[in-house]
Design an enzyme around this catalytic site. Structure first.
Site, mmCIF file in Angstrom:
data_model
loop_
_atom_site.group_PDB
_atom_site.id
_atom_site.type_symbol
_atom_site.label_atom_id
_atom_site.label_comp_id
_atom_site.label_asym_id
_atom_site.label_seq_id
_atom_site.Cartn_x
_atom_site.Cartn_y
_atom_site.Cartn_z
ATOM 1 N N ASN A 1 0.800 -1.229 0.000
ATOM 2 C CA ASN A 1 0.000 0.000 0.000
ATOM 3 C C ASN A 1 0.835 1.283 0.000
ATOM 4 O OD1 ASN A 1 -2.446 1.731 0.980
ATOM 5 N ND2 ASN A 1 -0.958 1.906 2.655
ATOM 6 N N HIS A 2 2.104 1.211 0.418
ATOM 7 C CA HIS A 2 2.908 2.437 0.608
ATOM 8 C C HIS A 2 3.174 3.148 -0.720
ATOM 9 C CE1 HIS A 2 5.761 -0.749 -0.399
ATOM 10 N NE2 HIS A 2 6.473 0.217 -0.966
ATOM 11 N N SER B 1 -4.390 2.775 -8.389
ATOM 12 C CA SER B 1 -5.096 4.045 -8.494
ATOM 13 C C SER B 1 -5.731 4.151 -9.878
ATOM 14 C CB SER B 1 -4.050 5.148 -8.318
ATOM 15 O OG SER B 1 -4.535 6.385 -8.765
ATOM 16 N N TYR C 1 4.122 9.230 -10.797
ATOM 17 C CA TYR C 1 3.235 8.408 -9.954
ATOM 18 C C TYR C 1 2.407 7.465 -10.821
ATOM 19 C CZ TYR C 1 -0.902 7.506 -6.960
ATOM 20 O OH TYR C 1 -1.936 6.906 -6.262
ATOM 21 N N SER C 2 1.815 8.038 -11.891
ATOM 22 C CA SER C 2 0.973 7.252 -12.788
ATOM 23 C C SER C 2 1.780 6.109 -13.410
ATOM 24 C CB SER C 2 0.427 8.193 -13.865
ATOM 25 O OG SER C 2 -0.368 7.497 -14.763
ATOM 26 N N ALA C 3 3.028 6.387 -13.789
ATOM 27 C CA ALA C 3 3.878 5.347 -14.391
ATOM 28 C C ALA C 3 4.085 4.186 -13.422
ATOM 29 C CB ALA C 3 5.224 5.952 -14.790
ATOM 30 N N ILE D 1 -9.502 9.661 -2.466
ATOM 31 C CA ILE D 1 -9.877 9.245 -1.101
ATOM 32 C C ILE D 1 -9.420 10.343 -0.120
ATOM 33 C CG2 ILE D 1 -9.701 7.369 0.607
ATOM 34 C CD1 ILE D 1 -10.725 6.440 -2.198
ATOM 35 N N ASP D 2 -10.197 10.523 0.955
ATOM 36 C CA ASP D 2 -9.950 11.695 1.818
ATOM 37 C C ASP D 2 -8.814 11.521 2.839
ATOM 38 O OD1 ASP D 2 -11.051 9.979 3.683
ATOM 39 O OD2 ASP D 2 -12.719 11.308 4.236
ATOM 40 N N GLU E 1 -5.275 12.531 4.605
ATOM 41 C CA GLU E 1 -4.684 13.855 4.840
ATOM 42 C C GLU E 1 -3.703 14.240 3.718
ATOM 43 O OE1 GLU E 1 -3.592 13.961 9.045
ATOM 44 O OE2 GLU E 1 -2.260 15.636 8.490
HETATM 45 P P1 NAP Z 1 -0.542 8.260 2.662
HETATM 46 O O1 NAP Z 1 -1.517 8.647 3.700
HETATM 47 O O2 NAP Z 1 0.366 9.310 2.108
HETATM 48 O O3 NAP Z 1 0.336 7.063 3.253
HETATM 49 C C1 NAP Z 1 1.487 6.633 2.612
HETATM 50 C C2 NAP Z 1 2.174 5.634 3.527
HETATM 51 O O4 NAP Z 1 3.398 5.232 2.905
HETATM 52 C C3 NAP Z 1 2.510 6.216 4.882
HETATM 53 O O5 NAP Z 1 2.345 5.225 5.879
HETATM 54 C C4 NAP Z 1 3.989 6.577 4.738
HETATM 55 O O6 NAP Z 1 4.564 6.552 6.024
HETATM 56 C C5 NAP Z 1 4.475 5.435 3.843
HETATM 57 N N1 NAP Z 1 5.693 5.787 3.108
HETATM 58 C C6 NAP Z 1 5.989 6.972 2.484
HETATM 59 N N2 NAP Z 1 7.225 6.912 1.949
HETATM 60 C C7 NAP Z 1 7.718 5.667 2.248
HETATM 61 C C8 NAP Z 1 8.956 5.022 1.997
HETATM 62 N N3 NAP Z 1 9.939 5.619 1.327
HETATM 63 N N4 NAP Z 1 9.126 3.750 2.464
HETATM 64 C C9 NAP Z 1 8.142 3.133 3.147
HETATM 65 N N5 NAP Z 1 6.945 3.689 3.420
HETATM 66 C C10 NAP Z 1 6.741 4.950 2.977
HETATM 67 O O7 NAP Z 1 -1.239 7.575 1.390
HETATM 68 P P2 NAP Z 1 -2.779 7.187 1.125
HETATM 69 O O8 NAP Z 1 -3.468 8.376 0.583
HETATM 70 O O9 NAP Z 1 -3.323 6.491 2.322
HETATM 71 O O10 NAP Z 1 -2.608 6.166 -0.082
HETATM 72 C C11 NAP Z 1 -2.451 4.770 0.182
HETATM 73 C C12 NAP Z 1 -2.480 4.019 -1.132
HETATM 74 O O11 NAP Z 1 -3.680 4.328 -1.835
HETATM 75 C C13 NAP Z 1 -1.334 4.388 -2.081
HETATM 76 O O12 NAP Z 1 -0.870 3.245 -2.751
HETATM 77 C C14 NAP Z 1 -1.972 5.344 -3.060
HETATM 78 O O13 NAP Z 1 -1.346 5.365 -4.320
HETATM 79 C C15 NAP Z 1 -3.379 4.744 -3.152
HETATM 80 N N6 NAP Z 1 -4.352 5.738 -3.611
HETATM 81 C C16 NAP Z 1 -4.706 6.777 -2.814
HETATM 82 C C17 NAP Z 1 -5.604 7.726 -3.279
HETATM 83 C C18 NAP Z 1 -6.048 8.889 -2.424
HETATM 84 O O14 NAP Z 1 -6.751 9.760 -2.966
HETATM 85 N N7 NAP Z 1 -5.711 8.929 -1.153
HETATM 86 C C19 NAP Z 1 -6.112 7.620 -4.574
HETATM 87 C C20 NAP Z 1 -5.715 6.561 -5.371
HETATM 88 C C21 NAP Z 1 -4.833 5.605 -4.863
HETATM 89 P P3 NAP Z 1 5.950 7.241 6.405
HETATM 90 O O15 NAP Z 1 5.903 8.645 5.880
HETATM 91 O O16 NAP Z 1 5.958 7.137 7.896
HETATM 92 O O17 NAP Z 1 7.002 6.404 5.785
#
Ligand code: NAP
Length: 291
Positions: free
Chosen positions: A119-120, A170, A183-185, A218-219, A221
């Site tokens: 998921n990260h 995504s 990101y898209s890539a 998705i909402d 932060e």
């Molecule tokens: P998020 O809140 O930004 O969380 C990202 C997570 O990844 C955090 O736990 C962060 O924690 C960790 N992370 C960041 N850099 C890292 C690194 N170098 N190594 C290991 N971990 C790392 O993201 P989210 O919005 O919940 O999204 C989660 C997933 O959903 C992603 O795959 C995203 O592409 C997908 N998604 C989200 C949305 C949206 O609108 N939110 C839309 C489409 C898809 P740390 O900073 O502590 O490492």
């Protein structure tokens, strides 16, 4: 023409019904009780919410991300919510050795694994592509190659348990979107790799499911901070999104579209009216707010 419409409309209706119809097997929370689950990117956002759902469902949890202080708090909360056990390992997925470290931790602790939730994501700018190839390479390492590396390390355990891999992708991994080229890539790469691997598992009768989750806005932060000044849509709730991801993985679906109607419609439009879809996407952006 009339006859054509009489045939075409019911056929289209049937195709849409199949396309959007949910899985027939029903989900129950007991399906997760005692299961051994790794969640990456679990310190915030959707990953954090998945950890809380899984904790309520009494799973064993191994959480990972970079920020130890946040992971400690999430683990504490998981234990309060009823997790069978919860621990974390902190580190960056930019470090090519780290994916294997996480999987080894699961192996040493549990001796097996039932579910791997990938998921990260690393930080990427929401803006015009700035031409920095180094940034793209770094993002591929975090968002794509570490997913592959974790899968390779975890596969022997997942084969033994007949387990599941859940890959969080995504809309930007199905449809090109402006201001998110790197990101898209990385998300398109995930779709290509894991959809191919799914075929090979089927051919080779490997009993490990692969669910690719195609998410809309998705909402969380971080997402709201990054794009709310540009994207006009209202984001969907992260708590519900996290639950739908878990359900789709447990039910061994090939893909989840969440929110289902909007993501499903856009993916369908991509194939039947790509130019229309492109202008629809652009009309949804306040381009003048790009900083
Ligand atoms: P998020 O809140 O930004 O969380 C990202 C997570 O990844 C955090 O736990 C962060 O924690 C960790 N992370 C960041 N850099 C890292 C690194 N170098 N190594 C290991 N971990 C790392 O993201 P989210 O919005 O919940 O999204 C989660 C997933 O959903 C992603 O795959 C995203 O592409 C997908 N998604 C989200 C949305 C949206 O609108 N939110 C839309 C489409 C898809 P740390 O900073 O502590 O490492």
């Amino acid at each position: 023409m009339g006859l054509l419409l009489k045939i075409f409309i019911p056929l289209l209706g049937l195709a849409l019904a199949f396309y959007f119809y949910p899985a027939t097997e029903t989900f129950s929370e007991e399906m997760l009780r005692g299961k051994r689950v790794i969640v990456t990117g679990a310190s915030s956002g959707i990953g954090e919410q998945m950890a809380y759902h899984l904790a309520r469902m009494e799973a064993h949890l191994l959480l990972t991300a970079r920020t130890e202080a946040k992971l400690q708090k999430v683990v504490e909360q998981c234990l309060k919510l009823g997790a069978a056990s919860a621990r974390y390992v902190s580190g960056s997925m930019e470090d090519t050795a780290f994916p294997e470290v996480v999987v080894k931790e699961a192996e040493n602790t549990w001796g097996g694994l039932d579910m791997l939730i990938l998921n990260h994501i690393g930080y990427s700018q929401f803006n015009y592509f700035n031409g920095d190839v180094g940034d793209v390479r770094k993002l591929l390492e975090i968002n794509f190659l570490s997913y592959v590396a974790m899968t390779v390390s975890a596969l022997p355990m997942l084969k033994e348990s007949g387990g599941s891999i859940i890959v969080i992708s995504s809309m930007a991994g199905k449809i090109g979107s402006p201001f998110a080229a790197p990101y898209s890539a990385t998300k398109f790469a995930l779709d290509g790799f894991f959809s191919s691997l799914r075929h090979e598992f089927d051919i080779d009768k490997v009993n490990v499911s692969i669910t690719v989750c195609v998410l809309g806005y998705i909402d969380t932060e971080n997402a709201v901070r990054a794009v709310s000044h540009v994207i006009r849509n209202t984001p969907a709730p992260k708590e519900e999104c996290a639950l739908e991801i878990i359900k789709s993985g447990v039910l061994r679906q090939r893909e989840l579209h969440y929110p289902s109607w909007s993501v499903g419609s856009l993916v369908l439009l991509r194939d039947i009216a790509p130019n229309f879809l492109d202008s629809l996407i652009r009309s949804n952006y306040n381009v003048e707010n790009i900083r």
